[in-house]
Design an enzyme around this catalytic site. Structure first.
Site, short mmCIF file in Angstrom:
data_model
loop_
_atom_site.label_atom_id
_atom_site.label_comp_id
_atom_site.label_asym_id
_atom_site.label_seq_id
_atom_site.Cartn_x
_atom_site.Cartn_y
_atom_site.Cartn_z
N ASP A 86 56.97 121.72 -27.26
CA ASP A 86 57.38 121.09 -28.13
C ASP A 86 59.14 121.89 -28.24
OD1 ASP A 86 58.49 119.28 -29.65
OD2 ASP A 86 58.01 119.81 -31.61
N ARG A 141 65.44 120.53 -29.15
CA ARG A 141 66.52 122.05 -30.62
C ARG A 141 67.18 123.58 -29.77
NH1 ARG A 141 61.61 122.29 -33.44
NH2 ARG A 141 60.56 120.83 -32.26
N SER A 197 54.92 111.86 -24.25
CA SER A 197 53.76 111.39 -25.02
C SER A 197 54.04 109.89 -24.95
CB SER A 197 53.44 111.84 -26.20
OG SER A 197 54.61 111.48 -27.00
N ASN A 222 56.85 109.07 -26.38
CA ASN A 222 58.50 109.67 -26.44
C ASN A 222 59.43 107.81 -25.46
OD1 ASN A 222 56.53 112.44 -25.19
ND2 ASN A 222 58.11 112.19 -27.06
N TRP A 223 58.71 107.49 -24.69
CA TRP A 223 59.65 106.21 -24.99
C TRP A 223 59.95 105.14 -25.76
CZ3 TRP A 223 59.24 104.97 -20.39
CH2 TRP A 223 57.72 105.54 -18.87
N GLU A 283 40.89 125.72 -31.41
CA GLU A 283 41.60 126.69 -32.42
C GLU A 283 42.88 126.20 -32.03
OE1 GLU A 283 40.22 129.22 -34.19
OE2 GLU A 283 37.72 128.96 -33.38
C1 IPE Z 1 54.62 116.05 -28.46
O1 IPE Z 1 55.71 116.23 -28.64
C2 IPE Z 1 54.53 115.14 -27.17
C3 IPE Z 1 55.63 116.39 -25.74
C4 IPE Z 1 55.39 117.80 -25.83
C5 IPE Z 1 55.20 115.56 -24.67
P1 IPE Z 1 57.15 115.43 -29.59
O2 IPE Z 1 58.75 116.25 -30.17
O3 IPE Z 1 57.21 114.10 -29.18
O4 IPE Z 1 56.53 114.64 -31.56
P2 IPE Z 1 56.88 114.17 -32.10
O5 IPE Z 1 58.10 113.79 -32.35
O6 IPE Z 1 57.69 115.77 -33.23
O7 IPE Z 1 55.42 114.74 -33.10
C1 IPE Z 2 60.04 118.20 -26.60
O1 IPE Z 2 60.59 118.44 -26.47
C2 IPE Z 2 59.71 117.50 -24.50
C3 IPE Z 2 58.86 115.95 -25.07
C4 IPE Z 2 58.48 115.67 -25.61
C5 IPE Z 2 59.02 115.55 -23.72
P1 IPE Z 2 61.06 117.59 -27.87
O2 IPE Z 2 62.56 116.83 -26.84
O3 IPE Z 2 60.37 116.74 -28.80
O4 IPE Z 2 61.99 118.78 -28.62
P2 IPE Z 2 62.82 118.82 -29.84
O5 IPE Z 2 61.40 118.64 -30.80
O6 IPE Z 2 63.71 118.17 -30.39
O7 IPE Z 2 63.92 120.58 -29.70
MG MG Z 3 60.00 117.40 -30.13
#
Ligand code: IPE
Ligand code: IPE
Ligand code: MG
Length: 251
Positions: A20, A24, A65, A68-69, A207
């Site tokens: 994640d 950002r 995930s 994520n769609w 963990e």
């Molecule tokens: C979790 O991250 C999914 C992946 C890293 C692929 P998200 O960025 O989607 O999670 P939330 O929405 O902050 O919980």
């Molecule tokens: C994780 O990074 C990648 C995916 C969820 C595909 P993010 O895109 O969620 O990054 P943040 O959380 O917005 O920084």
């Molecule tokens: Mg994220």
């Protein structure tokens, strides 16, 4: 596979990472979010190599995930493009490094091109013995559990009449990646401390390690830090600390 206590010093057998912080990372540099994802692929490469060298046998990475769609279409498209390119580009190197690639998730939602690349990359790396890498794409822990129950009923509809035949071992064997043992260490980068519907069932005794590092900045030293932290944990699986120590002395 049964859960065993991993005491000080040992590398975790199965590490799962919620990668994640790509968005950002990019936004802090006034770059499009897609650029963060692109840079994130470099971290994937680094971490695969470092995990294999550290003795990790199973590495599972959350790439996309089932939720994520919901993101803007251009970001989803950028992620799909990166996934397709990375599969094609990395499979050969994985094969050379003994990495067996598996993909877990509902692939029916992906393009035919991606589905083909997944099949090809899995076949190409099928003999890898150093580490099994599972990329979780369109994966959700709840989806996985629901699918397991559907599979159980599909294979043997009569089980609905005898529900006591449903055991933990049966559910285990019907999960998306039935090839991996339970998760020992779950890492989340980017500072958040939530599971976001990643592996649920097999992470029952994992963990949990939250790293403040944004995924594109996460490197082999950060992984080492997480593994060192893990090595110092006492895993009790419901027992007392004294029982665990006594077990250790008996070995
Ligand atoms: C979790 O991250 C999914 C992946 C890293 C692929 P998200 O960025 O989607 O999670 P939330 O929405 O902050 O919980
Ligand atoms: C994780 O990074 C990648 C995916 C969820 C595909 P993010 O895109 O969620 O990054 P943040 O959380 O917005 O920084
Ligand atoms: Mg994220």
């Amino acid at each position: 596979m049964s859960q065993t206590n991993q005491k000080g010093g040992g590398a975790p057998c199965h590490v799962a990472i919620i990668m994640d912080g790509n968005g950002r990372w990019a936004q802090r540099r006034f770059l499009p979010r897609a650029e963060g994802h692109r840079r994130g692929v470099r971290s994937v490469r680094r971490v695969i190599e470092a995990a294999a060298q550290s003795g990790v046998r199973y590495l599972s990475l959350f790439a996309f995930s089932s939720e994520n769609w919901k993101r803007p279409a251009d970001e989803v498209n950028a992620l799909m493009g990166l996934f397709a390119t990375a599969l094609k580009k990395e499979a050969q190197a994985m094969r050379e490094n003994g990495v067996k690639l598996r993909v877990a998730g509902d692939l029916s939602a992906f393009s035919k091109d991606i589905q083909e690349s997944v099949k090809e990359s899995e076949a190409m790396t099928a003999h890898g013995e150093t580490m099994t890498l599972t990329i979780c794409a369109n994966y959700g822990g709840r989806w996985d559990i629901v699918e397991a129950f559907r599979n159980i009923l599909r294979k043997d509809p009569s089980i609905a009449q005898e529900p006591e035949r449903v055991t933990e071992a049966l559910v285990d064997a019907n999960l998306a990646f039935d090839w991996a043992p339970p998760v020992d260490l779950m890492i989340r980068t980017g500072g958040e401390q939530r599971i976001s519907n990643f592996i649920l069932w097999q992470a029952a005794y994992a963990e949990l390690y939250a790293s403040p590092r944004l995924w594109p900045d996460f490197d082999e030293n950060d992984l080492k830090e997480a593994l060192d932290w893990y090595a110092g944990r006492e895993r009790r699986f419901g027992m007392t600390g004294e029982q665990i120590k006594a077990l250790g002395h008996g070995e």
